[in-house]
Design a protein around this motif. Structure first.
Motif, PDB file in Angstrom:
ATOM      1  N   GLY A  21       0.831  -1.197   0.000  1.00 59.18           N
ATOM      2  CA  GLY A  21       0.000   0.000   0.000  1.00 59.18           C
ATOM      3  C   GLY A  21       0.865   1.247   0.000  1.00 59.18           C
ATOM      4  N   LEU A  22       0.293   2.328  -0.465  1.00 58.65           N
ATOM      5  CA  LEU A  22       1.020   3.596  -0.456  1.00 58.65           C
ATOM      6  C   LEU A  22       0.051   4.747  -0.191  1.00 58.65           C
ATOM      7  N   THR A  23       0.595   5.785   0.403  1.00 54.69           N
ATOM      8  CA  THR A  23      -0.156   7.023   0.624  1.00 54.69           C
ATOM      9  C   THR A  23      -0.310   7.733  -0.708  1.00 54.69           C
ATOM     10  N   ALA A  24      -1.511   8.217  -0.994  1.00 46.39           N
ATOM     11  CA  ALA A  24      -1.750   8.853  -2.286  1.00 46.39           C
ATOM     12  C   ALA A  24      -2.810   9.938  -2.191  1.00 46.39           C
ATOM     13  N   THR A  25      -2.582  11.016  -2.917  1.00 54.36           N
ATOM     14  CA  THR A  25      -3.610  12.040  -3.086  1.00 54.36           C
ATOM     15  C   THR A  25      -4.176  12.030  -4.512  1.00 54.36           C
ATOM     16  N   ALA A  26      -3.525  11.302  -5.430  1.00 61.35           N
ATOM     17  CA  ALA A  26      -3.995  11.264  -6.822  1.00 61.35           C
ATOM     18  C   ALA A  26      -5.124  10.247  -6.957  1.00 61.35           C
ATOM     19  N   PHE A  27      -6.267  10.641  -6.479  1.00 61.18           N
ATOM     20  CA  PHE A  27      -7.468   9.802  -6.461  1.00 61.18           C
ATOM     21  C   PHE A  27      -8.640  10.681  -6.859  1.00 61.18           C
ATOM     22  N   VAL A  39      -7.026   6.148  -9.843  1.00 57.44           N
ATOM     23  CA  VAL A  39      -5.888   6.465  -8.984  1.00 57.44           C
ATOM     24  C   VAL A  39      -4.636   6.473  -9.860  1.00 57.44           C
ATOM     25  N   CYS A  40      -3.668   7.301  -9.500  1.00 59.05           N
ATOM     26  CA  CYS A  40      -2.406   7.367 -10.243  1.00 59.05           C
ATOM     27  C   CYS A  40      -1.297   6.837  -9.334  1.00 59.05           C
ATOM     28  N   VAL A  41      -0.635   5.782  -9.790  1.00 60.68           N
ATOM     29  CA  VAL A  41       0.371   5.099  -8.966  1.00 60.68           C
ATOM     30  C   VAL A  41       1.688   5.021  -9.740  1.00 60.68           C
ATOM     31  N   GLN A  42       2.751   5.444  -9.100  1.00 63.44           N
ATOM     32  CA  GLN A  42       4.063   5.362  -9.746  1.00 63.44           C
ATOM     33  C   GLN A  42       4.424   3.903 -10.002  1.00 63.44           C
ATOM     34  N   ARG A  43       4.963   3.670 -11.191  1.00 60.30           N
ATOM     35  CA  ARG A  43       5.213   2.274 -11.588  1.00 60.30           C
ATOM     36  C   ARG A  43       6.288   1.614 -10.753  1.00 60.30           C
ATOM     37  N   ARG A  44       7.214   2.394 -10.198  1.00 58.60           N
ATOM     38  CA  ARG A  44       8.278   1.774  -9.404  1.00 58.60           C
ATOM     39  C   ARG A  44       7.816   1.448  -7.971  1.00 58.60           C
ATOM     40  N   SER A  45       6.618   1.864  -7.600  1.00 60.60           N
ATOM     41  CA  SER A  45       6.112   1.576  -6.257  1.00 60.60           C
ATOM     42  C   SER A  45       5.874   0.081  -6.088  1.00 60.60           C
ATOM     43  N   GLY A  46       6.106  -0.405  -4.882  1.00 57.31           N
ATOM     44  CA  GLY A  46       5.848  -1.810  -4.581  1.00 57.31           C
ATOM     45  C   GLY A  46       4.379  -2.176  -4.726  1.00 57.31           C
ATOM     46  N   THR A  47       3.502  -1.190  -4.650  1.00 59.08           N
ATOM     47  CA  THR A  47       2.065  -1.463  -4.737  1.00 59.08           C
ATOM     48  C   THR A  47       1.616  -1.682  -6.190  1.00 59.08           C
ATOM     49  N   PHE A  73       2.883   4.841   5.350  1.00 57.39           N
ATOM     50  CA  PHE A  73       2.623   4.322   4.001  1.00 57.39           C
ATOM     51  C   PHE A  73       3.232   5.197   2.908  1.00 57.39           C
ATOM     52  N   SER A  74       3.902   6.272   3.299  1.00 48.99           N
ATOM     53  CA  SER A  74       4.658   7.035   2.295  1.00 48.99           C
ATOM     54  C   SER A  74       6.135   6.684   2.389  1.00 48.99           C
ATOM     55  N   GLY A  75       6.456   5.712   3.212  1.00 48.46           N
ATOM     56  CA  GLY A  75       7.828   5.210   3.277  1.00 48.46           C
ATOM     57  C   GLY A  75       8.707   5.957   4.256  1.00 48.46           C
ATOM     58  N   LYS A  76       8.107   6.876   5.043  1.00 47.42           N
ATOM     59  CA  LYS A  76       8.914   7.714   5.937  1.00 47.42           C
ATOM     60  C   LYS A  76       9.698   6.892   6.973  1.00 47.42           C
ATOM     61  N   GLN A  83       5.197  -5.038   5.890  1.00 46.10           N
ATOM     62  CA  GLN A  83       5.602  -4.388   7.152  1.00 46.10           C
ATOM     63  C   GLN A  83       4.740  -3.163   7.471  1.00 46.10           C
ATOM     64  N   ARG A  84       4.276  -2.479   6.423  1.00 54.83           N
ATOM     65  CA  ARG A  84       3.480  -1.267   6.657  1.00 54.83           C
ATOM     66  C   ARG A  84       2.137  -1.574   7.325  1.00 54.83           C
ATOM     67  N   PHE A  85       1.688  -2.830   7.229  1.00 58.91           N
ATOM     68  CA  PHE A  85       0.378  -3.211   7.774  1.00 58.91           C
ATOM     69  C   PHE A  85       0.478  -3.745   9.204  1.00 58.91           C
ATOM     70  N   LEU A 141      -5.999  16.148   5.404  1.00 61.09           N
ATOM     71  CA  LEU A 141      -5.700  16.821   4.132  1.00 61.09           C
ATOM     72  C   LEU A 141      -4.207  17.024   3.970  1.00 61.09           C
ATOM     73  N   TYR A 142      -3.777  17.168   2.723  1.00 57.43           N
ATOM     74  CA  TYR A 142      -2.382  17.503   2.432  1.00 57.43           C
ATOM     75  C   TYR A 142      -2.378  18.792   1.612  1.00 57.43           C
ATOM     76  N   PHE A 143      -1.586  19.751   2.050  1.00 57.82           N
ATOM     77  CA  PHE A 143      -1.594  21.083   1.446  1.00 57.82           C
ATOM     78  C   PHE A 143      -0.261  21.751   1.728  1.00 57.82           C
ATOM     79  N   ASP A 146       2.383  19.780   3.690  1.00 55.67           N
ATOM     80  CA  ASP A 146       2.141  19.450   5.096  1.00 55.67           C
ATOM     81  C   ASP A 146       0.745  18.838   5.262  1.00 55.67           C
ATOM     82  N   TYR A 147       0.566  18.130   6.357  1.00 49.14           N
ATOM     83  CA  TYR A 147      -0.745  17.571   6.688  1.00 49.14           C
ATOM     84  C   TYR A 147      -1.563  18.624   7.428  1.00 49.14           C
ATOM     85  N   TRP A 148      -2.843  18.667   7.127  1.00 48.67           N
ATOM     86  CA  TRP A 148      -3.743  19.630   7.755  1.00 48.67           C
ATOM     87  C   TRP A 148      -4.929  18.896   8.354  1.00 48.67           C
TER      88      TRP A 148
HETATM   89  C1  LIG Z   1       0.743  13.273   0.797  1.00 48.42           C
HETATM   90  C2  LIG Z   1       1.343  12.293  -0.191  1.00 48.42           C
HETATM   91  C3  LIG Z   1       0.670  11.996  -1.358  1.00 48.42           C
HETATM   92  C4  LIG Z   1       1.188  11.079  -2.279  1.00 48.42           C
HETATM   93  N1  LIG Z   1       0.475  10.780  -3.404  1.00 48.42           N
HETATM   94  C5  LIG Z   1       0.945   9.834  -4.240  1.00 48.42           C
HETATM   95  C6  LIG Z   1       0.156   9.436  -5.357  1.00 48.42           C
HETATM   96  O1  LIG Z   1      -0.941   9.944  -5.595  1.00 48.42           O
HETATM   97  N2  LIG Z   1       0.663   8.455  -6.165  1.00 48.42           N
HETATM   98  C7  LIG Z   1       1.883   7.867  -5.944  1.00 48.42           C
HETATM   99  O2  LIG Z   1       2.283   6.991  -6.724  1.00 48.42           O
HETATM  100  N3  LIG Z   1       2.652   8.226  -4.865  1.00 48.42           N
HETATM  101  C8  LIG Z   1       2.202   9.174  -4.019  1.00 48.42           C
HETATM  102  N4  LIG Z   1       2.940   9.529  -2.923  1.00 48.42           N
HETATM  103  C9  LIG Z   1       4.259   8.914  -2.709  1.00 48.42           C
HETATM  104  C10 LIG Z   1       4.154   7.501  -2.105  1.00 48.42           C
HETATM  105  O3  LIG Z   1       3.308   7.462  -0.965  1.00 48.42           O
HETATM  106  C11 LIG Z   1       5.567   7.003  -1.686  1.00 48.42           C
HETATM  107  O4  LIG Z   1       6.478   7.167  -2.748  1.00 48.42           O
HETATM  108  C12 LIG Z   1       5.535   5.553  -1.224  1.00 48.42           C
HETATM  109  O5  LIG Z   1       6.698   5.301  -0.453  1.00 48.42           O
HETATM  110  C13 LIG Z   1       5.488   4.590  -2.388  1.00 48.42           C
HETATM  111  O6  LIG Z   1       5.530   3.262  -1.941  1.00 48.42           O
HETATM  112  P1  LIG Z   1       6.810   2.304  -2.175  1.00 48.42           P
HETATM  113  O7  LIG Z   1       7.790   2.670  -1.088  1.00 48.42           O
HETATM  114  O8  LIG Z   1       6.254   0.938  -2.049  1.00 48.42           O
HETATM  115  O9  LIG Z   1       7.374   2.616  -3.519  1.00 48.42           O
HETATM  116  C14 LIG Z   1       2.445  10.462  -2.011  1.00 48.42           C
HETATM  117  C15 LIG Z   1       3.133  10.772  -0.825  1.00 48.42           C
HETATM  118  C16 LIG Z   1       2.580  11.672   0.077  1.00 48.42           C
HETATM  119  C17 LIG Z   1       3.323  11.977   1.364  1.00 48.42           C
END
Ligand SMILES: Cc1cc2nc3c(=O)[nH]c(=O)nc-3n(C[C@H](O)[C@H](O)[C@H](O)COP(=O)(O)O)c2cc1C
Length: 153
Positions: A21-27, A39-47, A73-76, A83-85, A141-143, A146-148
């Motif tokens: 899973g990953l944190t995303a605002t592109a929904f 939803v828009c997901v980067q291709r290199r993401s594990g999800t 879930f943003s990998g911080k 592990q994220r779950f 929210l994200y703006f 930062d988180y709001w």
């Molecule tokens: C607020 C916020 C919004 C995000 N939105 C997206 C998104 O819409 N799509 C995306 O692919 N990554 C987005 N990301 C980045 C992913 O959450 C991040 O790269 C994540 O670690 C990807 O998972 P991975 O470590 O398995 O590659 C966002 C990150 C944050 C903090």
């Protein structure tokens, strides 16, 4: 893009043991009939690969108390995949078997209908076949990087 305030979601896929899973605002919602979202997901993401393999995903819309989960879930914290779950939050399943966050403002359980690739990302279109929601609670929210918490501001 950081000037557009966005609802923070976790997009999740896979079965217990092999979840991602990953944190995303592109929904976005796409159509009412049929009920679809994108939803828009980067291709290199594990999800990304887990969504393609399982042909399903969930969108979990986060509440204001979920900021640390969004960071996780943003990998911080350096965690990936299953592990994220493994924190304190409870994850259930609905019809597709993809992870559903107990306590999310709303969760949409989607089967993957279509996929379009563009540059570094894929646009996944999902048909919402199940879901659930809370009738109270406020969004995270994200703006401006930062988180709001609109309840507190
Ligand atoms: C607020 C916020 C919004 C995000 N939105 C997206 C998104 O819409 N799509 C995306 O692919 N990554 C987005 N990301 C980045 C992913 O959450 C991040 O790269 C994540 O670690 C990807 O998972 P991975 O470590 O398995 O590659 C966002 C990150 C944050 C903090």
């Amino acid at each position: 893009m950081r000037h557009q305030a966005g609802a923070v979601t976790i997009i999740a896929a896979g079965r217990p043991g092999v979840r991602a899973g990953l944190t995303a605002t592109a929904f976005s919602s796409l159509s009412d009939s049929p009920p679809t979202v994108l939803v828009c997901v980067q291709r290199r993401s594990g999800t990304h690969g887990v969504i393609v393999a399982s042909k399903a995903f969930t969108v979990n819309i986060l509440a204001r108390e979920h900021q640390s989960l969004a960071e996780r879930f943003s990998g911080k914290a350096g965690l990936s995949g299953e592990q994220r779950f493994l924190g304190d939050d409870v994850w259930d399943v609905l019809q597709t078997g993809s992870p559903v966050l107990a306590g999310a403002l709303a969760s949409l359980d989607c089967e993957l209908l279509d996929e379009h690739q563009f540059a570094t990302h894929s646009i996944f279109i999902g048909r919402v076949i199940d879901g659930r929601f809370r009738s109270e609670g406020e969004p995270l929210l994200y703006f401006r990087n930062d988180y709001w918490d609109i309840g507190a501001r």
